[in-house]
Design an enzyme around this catalytic site. Structure first.
Site, PDB file in Angstrom:
ATOM      1  N   ASP A 101       0.828  -1.207   0.000  1.00 12.22           N
ATOM      2  CA  ASP A 101       0.000   0.000   0.000  1.00 12.22           C
ATOM      3  C   ASP A 101       0.865   1.261   0.000  1.00 12.22           C
ATOM      4  O   ASP A 101       1.982   1.259   0.528  1.00 12.22           O
ATOM      5  CB  ASP A 101      -0.889  -0.029   1.262  1.00 12.22           C
ATOM      6  N   ASN A 109     -10.749  -2.642  -6.248  1.00 14.87           N
ATOM      7  CA  ASN A 109      -9.941  -1.682  -7.014  1.00 14.87           C
ATOM      8  C   ASN A 109     -10.582  -1.273  -8.344  1.00 14.87           C
ATOM      9  O   ASN A 109     -10.147  -0.303  -8.972  1.00 14.87           O
ATOM     10  CB  ASN A 109      -8.520  -2.234  -7.262  1.00 14.87           C
TER      11      ASN A 109
HETATM   12  C1  FPP Z   1      -2.273   0.213  -3.106  1.00 10.85           C
HETATM   13  O1  FPP Z   1      -1.705   1.486  -3.111  1.00 10.85           O
HETATM   14  C2  FPP Z   1      -1.668  -0.556  -4.152  1.00 10.85           C
HETATM   15  C3  FPP Z   1      -2.341  -1.140  -5.154  1.00 10.85           C
HETATM   16  C4  FPP Z   1      -3.804  -1.075  -5.321  1.00 10.85           C
HETATM   17  C5  FPP Z   1      -1.644  -1.854  -6.213  1.00 10.85           C
HETATM   18  C6  FPP Z   1      -0.423  -2.564  -5.780  1.00 10.85           C
HETATM   19  C7  FPP Z   1       0.349  -2.952  -6.970  1.00 10.85           C
HETATM   20  C8  FPP Z   1       1.691  -2.917  -7.022  1.00 10.85           C
HETATM   21  C9  FPP Z   1       2.530  -2.543  -5.888  1.00 10.85           C
HETATM   22  C10 FPP Z   1       2.402  -3.352  -8.228  1.00 10.85           C
HETATM   23  C11 FPP Z   1       2.004  -4.736  -8.599  1.00 10.85           C
HETATM   24  C12 FPP Z   1       3.003  -5.354  -9.421  1.00 10.85           C
HETATM   25  C13 FPP Z   1       2.823  -6.526 -10.033  1.00 10.85           C
HETATM   26  C14 FPP Z   1       3.957  -7.124 -10.691  1.00 10.85           C
HETATM   27  C15 FPP Z   1       1.540  -7.218 -10.082  1.00 10.85           C
HETATM   28  P1  FPP Z   1      -2.640   2.742  -3.380  1.00 10.85           P
HETATM   29  O2  FPP Z   1      -2.647   2.995  -4.831  1.00 10.85           O
HETATM   30  O3  FPP Z   1      -3.980   2.490  -2.785  1.00 10.85           O
HETATM   31  O4  FPP Z   1      -1.878   3.864  -2.605  1.00 10.85           O
HETATM   32  P2  FPP Z   1      -2.531   5.043  -1.774  1.00 10.85           P
HETATM   33  O5  FPP Z   1      -3.291   4.394  -0.640  1.00 10.85           O
HETATM   34  O6  FPP Z   1      -1.341   5.815  -1.309  1.00 10.85           O
HETATM   35  O7  FPP Z   1      -3.407   5.801  -2.695  1.00 10.85           O
END
Ligand code: FPP
Length: 255
Positions: free
Chosen positions: A35, A83
């Protein structure tokens, strides 16, 4: 920080890592809620997808270090059933990441004997994403090293609902009775039926919640939370989480 890890705090090199398997106290299954990509990007004045791109680089590093250390299963929460609520551009980008990652890393994963697996529903996943992941699963199915389990389009309540439906069908068909059901019956109908439950859950970015992730499987897992945003997460942070885990006393409800 345990003594055995202290040398890594300063200068971690992957050559140091395999020794740790000999300690015999490693968590076998580590699950990570990655996250903070969006906040990382915002802090830098970049679009959110720049955070996800950086997050993918961290996936590459952590997969390598986990596999070198002898971790048996690494489950990564890459995309949740919730998501889809994000802007289409961000969803498209997130669902393109597995393909991008595997294009670059699959040969290395094969070389390192890693087995790629997938949990989640294939519903609505773009064909190109599904094809890339299914190819990786197939190409690595005879490997015997670390299981790299991507939770993609995964939601724990959906998983449990599907398990209940399939058990219900077996009852309707007379193949099971309600009284014969056990916790093992439920385990056997989850998407993780082939895996042990996680020993350690890591969540980055300071959020202290499970966000519909492996609710059944995390019943007795140790939790480790860090304020570090996923794109800033380093091998040293991973090692620290494991070191903290090793100091915990797991009692499973006993004394
Ligand atoms: C949450 O951070 C993260 C996600 C929804 C996606 C996670 C994906 C990756 C780290 C890359 C995946 C890689 C592969 C190879 C599948 P957020 O976007 O909710 O962050 P925020 O809470 O700061 O907005």
């Amino acid at each position: 920080m345990l003594e055995i890890f202290s040398k890594w705090k300063a200068n971690l090199t992957s050559a140091d890592l395999p020794d740790q398997a000999e300690e015999g106290k490693l968590p076998q299954h580590i699950a990570i809620i990655m996250d903070g990509n969006g906040r990382w990007a915002k802090q830098k004045g970049l679009p959110r997808i720049a955070g996800h791109r950086e997050g993918m680089k961290v996936v590459t590093k952590i997969v390598r270090v986990a596999s070198n250390m002898g971790i048996e299963v690494l489950t990564l929460y890459a995309f949740s059933t919730e998501n889809w609520k994000r802007p289409k551009k961000e969803v498209d980008y997130l669902l393109g990441l597995p393909e991008r990652y595997l294009k670059a890393e699959l040969p290395k994963l094969i070389e390192n004997n890693v087995q790629v697996r997938l949990i989640g529903t294939t519903d609505h996943l773009p064909d190109h994403t599904l094809r890339a992941v299914e190819k990786a699963v197939k190409d690595t199915e005879s490997n015997t090293g670390m299981i790299l389990n991507f939770a993609l389009n995964y939601g724990s309540r959906y998983e449990m609902l599907e398990a209940v439906k399939s058990i219900g069908r077996l009852i309707e068909e007379g193949k099971l009775t309600a009284d014969s059901l056990t916790e093992e019956t439920i385990h056997a109908h989850l998407m993780t039926s082939q895996l042990n439950d996680p020993d350690l859950l890591i969540r980055t970015s300071g959020e202290i919640r499970l966000s519909n992730f492996m609710l059944w499987q995390l019943a007795y897992s140790e939790f480790w939370f860090t304020d570090v945003l996923w794109p800033d997460f380093k091998e040293q942070d991973f090692v620290e989480a494991i070191a903290v885990y090793q100091k915990r006393k797991r009692r499973y409800g006993g004394v």
